[in-house]
Design a protein around this motif. Structure first.
Motif, PDB file in Angstrom:
ATOM      1  N   LYS A 149       0.761  -1.012   0.091  1.00 53.85           N
ATOM      2  CA  LYS A 149      -0.150  -0.077  -0.017  1.00 53.85           C
ATOM      3  C   LYS A 149       0.877   1.291   0.018  1.00 53.85           C
ATOM      4  CE  LYS A 149      -3.891   2.155   2.462  1.00 53.85           C
ATOM      5  NZ  LYS A 149      -3.481   3.638   2.028  1.00 53.85           N
ATOM      6  N   ALA A 150       2.145   1.441   0.786  1.00 54.10           N
ATOM      7  CA  ALA A 150       2.922   2.394   1.034  1.00 54.10           C
ATOM      8  C   ALA A 150       3.594   2.442  -0.472  1.00 54.10           C
ATOM      9  CB  ALA A 150       3.911   2.189   1.930  1.00 54.10           C
ATOM     10  N   TRP A 151       4.009   1.395  -1.116  1.00 57.65           N
ATOM     11  CA  TRP A 151       4.525   1.323  -2.450  1.00 57.65           C
ATOM     12  C   TRP A 151       3.755   2.269  -3.382  1.00 57.65           C
ATOM     13  CZ3 TRP A 151       9.458  -0.961  -3.276  1.00 57.65           C
ATOM     14  CH2 TRP A 151       9.974  -1.241  -4.427  1.00 57.65           C
ATOM     15  N   LYS A 152       2.422   1.647  -3.366  1.00 57.78           N
ATOM     16  CA  LYS A 152       1.666   2.220  -4.389  1.00 57.78           C
ATOM     17  C   LYS A 152       1.398   3.776  -4.103  1.00 57.78           C
ATOM     18  CE  LYS A 152      -0.623  -1.897  -5.756  1.00 57.78           C
ATOM     19  NZ  LYS A 152      -2.068  -2.642  -5.806  1.00 57.78           N
ATOM     20  N   ASP A 153       1.174   3.995  -2.846  1.00 59.51           N
ATOM     21  CA  ASP A 153       0.931   5.564  -2.455  1.00 59.51           C
ATOM     22  C   ASP A 153       1.943   6.179  -2.905  1.00 59.51           C
ATOM     23  OD1 ASP A 153      -1.559   4.809  -1.364  1.00 59.51           O
ATOM     24  OD2 ASP A 153      -1.195   4.700   0.498  1.00 59.51           O
ATOM     25  N   GLY A 154       3.213   5.918  -2.992  1.00 56.31           N
ATOM     26  CA  GLY A 154       4.391   6.633  -3.191  1.00 56.31           C
ATOM     27  C   GLY A 154       4.695   6.768  -4.459  1.00 56.31           C
ATOM     28  N   LYS A 155       4.106   5.939  -5.240  1.00 60.95           N
ATOM     29  CA  LYS A 155       4.276   6.012  -6.709  1.00 60.95           C
ATOM     30  C   LYS A 155       5.796   5.416  -6.981  1.00 60.95           C
ATOM     31  CE  LYS A 155       0.535   9.082  -7.783  1.00 60.95           C
ATOM     32  NZ  LYS A 155      -0.039  10.377  -8.246  1.00 60.95           N
ATOM     33  N   VAL A 156       6.366   4.479  -6.461  1.00 60.30           N
ATOM     34  CA  VAL A 156       7.568   4.243  -6.232  1.00 60.30           C
ATOM     35  C   VAL A 156       8.041   3.753  -7.963  1.00 60.30           C
ATOM     36  CG1 VAL A 156       9.739   2.709  -5.748  1.00 60.30           C
ATOM     37  CG2 VAL A 156       8.044   3.728  -4.058  1.00 60.30           C
ATOM     38  N   LEU A 157       7.319   2.782  -8.479  1.00 59.72           N
ATOM     39  CA  LEU A 157       7.525   2.394  -9.850  1.00 59.72           C
ATOM     40  C   LEU A 157       7.433   3.405 -10.817  1.00 59.72           C
ATOM     41  CD1 LEU A 157       5.939  -1.057 -10.004  1.00 59.72           C
ATOM     42  CD2 LEU A 157       8.223  -0.582  -9.602  1.00 59.72           C
ATOM     43  N   GLU A 158       6.691   4.645 -11.010  1.00 55.63           N
ATOM     44  CA  GLU A 158       6.387   5.685 -11.751  1.00 55.63           C
ATOM     45  C   GLU A 158       7.723   6.459 -11.696  1.00 55.63           C
ATOM     46  OE1 GLU A 158       2.630   7.712 -11.302  1.00 55.63           O
ATOM     47  OE2 GLU A 158       1.531   5.623 -11.450  1.00 55.63           O
ATOM     48  N   ASN A 159       8.253   6.868 -10.304  1.00 57.03           N
ATOM     49  CA  ASN A 159       9.255   7.650 -10.292  1.00 57.03           C
ATOM     50  C   ASN A 159      10.360   7.218 -10.510  1.00 57.03           C
ATOM     51  OD1 ASN A 159       7.543   9.710  -9.102  1.00 57.03           O
ATOM     52  ND2 ASN A 159       7.917   8.855  -7.036  1.00 57.03           N
ATOM     53  N   TRP A 160      10.825   5.717 -10.417  1.00 60.76           N
ATOM     54  CA  TRP A 160      11.574   4.791 -10.726  1.00 60.76           C
ATOM     55  C   TRP A 160      11.811   5.003 -12.440  1.00 60.76           C
ATOM     56  CZ3 TRP A 160      16.262   3.409  -9.655  1.00 60.76           C
ATOM     57  CH2 TRP A 160      16.843   2.362 -10.438  1.00 60.76           C
ATOM     58  N   GLU A 161      10.687   4.734 -13.041  1.00 64.55           N
ATOM     59  CA  GLU A 161      10.604   4.650 -14.526  1.00 64.55           C
ATOM     60  C   GLU A 161      11.340   6.127 -15.229  1.00 64.55           C
ATOM     61  OE1 GLU A 161      10.546   2.034 -16.456  1.00 64.55           O
ATOM     62  OE2 GLU A 161      10.380   0.990 -14.715  1.00 64.55           O
ATOM     63  N   ASN A 162      10.714   7.074 -14.274  1.00 60.92           N
ATOM     64  CA  ASN A 162      11.408   8.551 -14.838  1.00 60.92           C
ATOM     65  C   ASN A 162      12.715   8.960 -14.346  1.00 60.92           C
ATOM     66  OD1 ASN A 162       8.794   8.872 -16.104  1.00 60.92           O
ATOM     67  ND2 ASN A 162       7.877   9.499 -14.226  1.00 60.92           N
ATOM     68  N   SER A 163      13.313   8.088 -13.682  1.00 57.23           N
ATOM     69  CA  SER A 163      14.615   8.646 -13.043  1.00 57.23           C
ATOM     70  C   SER A 163      15.808   8.324 -14.346  1.00 57.23           C
ATOM     71  CB  SER A 163      15.021   7.666 -11.856  1.00 57.23           C
ATOM     72  OG  SER A 163      15.124   6.389 -12.199  1.00 57.23           O
ATOM     73  N   VAL A 164      16.760   9.044 -14.035  1.00 61.45           N
ATOM     74  CA  VAL A 164      17.874   9.007 -15.045  1.00 61.45           C
ATOM     75  C   VAL A 164      18.581   7.429 -14.720  1.00 61.45           C
ATOM     76  CG1 VAL A 164      20.208   9.750 -15.611  1.00 61.45           C
ATOM     77  CG2 VAL A 164      18.324  11.504 -14.888  1.00 61.45           C
ATOM     78  N   TRP A 165      18.771   6.992 -13.435  1.00 62.09           N
ATOM     79  CA  TRP A 165      19.354   5.735 -13.076  1.00 62.09           C
ATOM     80  C   TRP A 165      18.463   4.712 -14.157  1.00 62.09           C
ATOM     81  CZ3 TRP A 165      20.243   4.292  -7.563  1.00 62.09           C
ATOM     82  CH2 TRP A 165      20.875   3.011  -7.436  1.00 62.09           C
ATOM     83  N   SER A 166      17.304   4.679 -13.964  1.00 57.98           N
ATOM     84  CA  SER A 166      16.544   3.641 -14.772  1.00 57.98           C
ATOM     85  C   SER A 166      16.731   3.636 -16.476  1.00 57.98           C
ATOM     86  CB  SER A 166      15.244   3.758 -14.450  1.00 57.98           C
ATOM     87  OG  SER A 166      14.272   2.940 -15.224  1.00 57.98           O
ATOM     88  N   LYS A 167      16.781   4.984 -16.633  1.00 59.70           N
ATOM     89  CA  LYS A 167      16.790   5.281 -18.074  1.00 59.70           C
ATOM     90  C   LYS A 167      18.364   4.711 -18.685  1.00 59.70           C
ATOM     91  CE  LYS A 167      13.619   8.992 -18.389  1.00 59.70           C
ATOM     92  NZ  LYS A 167      13.383  10.416 -18.575  1.00 59.70           N
ATOM     93  N   LYS A 168      19.449   5.010 -17.745  1.00 54.88           N
ATOM     94  CA  LYS A 168      20.553   4.376 -18.226  1.00 54.88           C
ATOM     95  C   LYS A 168      20.692   2.890 -18.082  1.00 54.88           C
ATOM     96  CE  LYS A 168      23.623   8.306 -16.509  1.00 54.88           C
ATOM     97  NZ  LYS A 168      24.620   8.487 -15.547  1.00 54.88           N
ATOM     98  N   ILE A 169      20.033   2.020 -17.280  1.00 57.86           N
ATOM     99  CA  ILE A 169      20.028   0.526 -17.339  1.00 57.86           C
ATOM    100  C   ILE A 169      19.215   0.288 -18.391  1.00 57.86           C
ATOM    101  CG2 ILE A 169      18.917  -1.328 -16.149  1.00 57.86           C
ATOM    102  CD1 ILE A 169      19.566   0.158 -13.393  1.00 57.86           C
TER     103      ILE A 169
END
Length: 170
Positions: A75-95
């Motif tokens: 529930k906290a993971w979904k409320d924090g929108k972790v996956l959306e934020n991760w997909e938009n991060s530079v780190w994720s794009k480099k990977i």
């Protein structure tokens, strides 16, 4: 403050080794100085202990209580929108870019090399033209400078007298 990413409850991390390599997890509990309890409900990582040196801490943090159940972490993971934020991060794009480059065929690598060569030639030609223009108008090194000699007009080549040849005697 020097450090911004601490090993703490709710910190999101990327697993760097083992069967869950590359997956996101949340730290649920700190067991001791070398191990933590992690859970990744949305990334299919079961609740397990993992060594801290197998984690890369991210800047993301979710709020859930100490030793929260998987349901609360989800529930906290979904409320924090972790996956959306991760997909938009530079780190994720480099990977993602690294994975895409690893899947290139020989012909794709050849085409990429040719395209880079063409791009670099265009870039070099335009840079040299800009540098030549800047050199001519005196702005190459930042400040616009006057030509040497001030406002005195330079003598033309035709007006120069050749000093080597003596004048003919009559």
């Amino acid at each position: 403050m020097v450090f911004e990413r601490f090993v703490e409850t709710g910190r999101v991390a990327v697993v760097s080794g083992g069967p869950n390599k590359g997956k996101l997890v949340s730290i649920v509990d700190v067991i001791d100085q070398t191990r933590v309890l992690v859970d990744g409900p949305e990334t299919k990582v079961p609740r397990t202990q993992i060594r801290i040196n197998q984690l890369h801490l991210t800047k993301f943090k979710i709020n859930h209580p100490f030793t929260a159940s998987t349901r609360v972490v989800r529930k906290a993971w979904k409320d924090g929108k972790v996956l959306e934020n991760w997909e938009n991060s530079v780190w994720s794009k480099k990977i993602a870019a690294k994975e895409k480059r690893a899947q290139l065929t020989d012909f794709d690598r050849f085409k990429l090399r040719r395209a880079k060569t063409r791009r670099n030639k265009i870039r070099t030609v335009s840079f040299l033209a800009l540098r030549k223009a800047a050199s001519r108008n005196g702005t190459l090194y930042g400040k616009k400078r006057m030509a040497k000699g001030g406002d005195k007009p330079r003598p033309s080549k035709k007006a120069k007298v050749d000093k080597k040849k003596p004048a003919a005697k009559k």
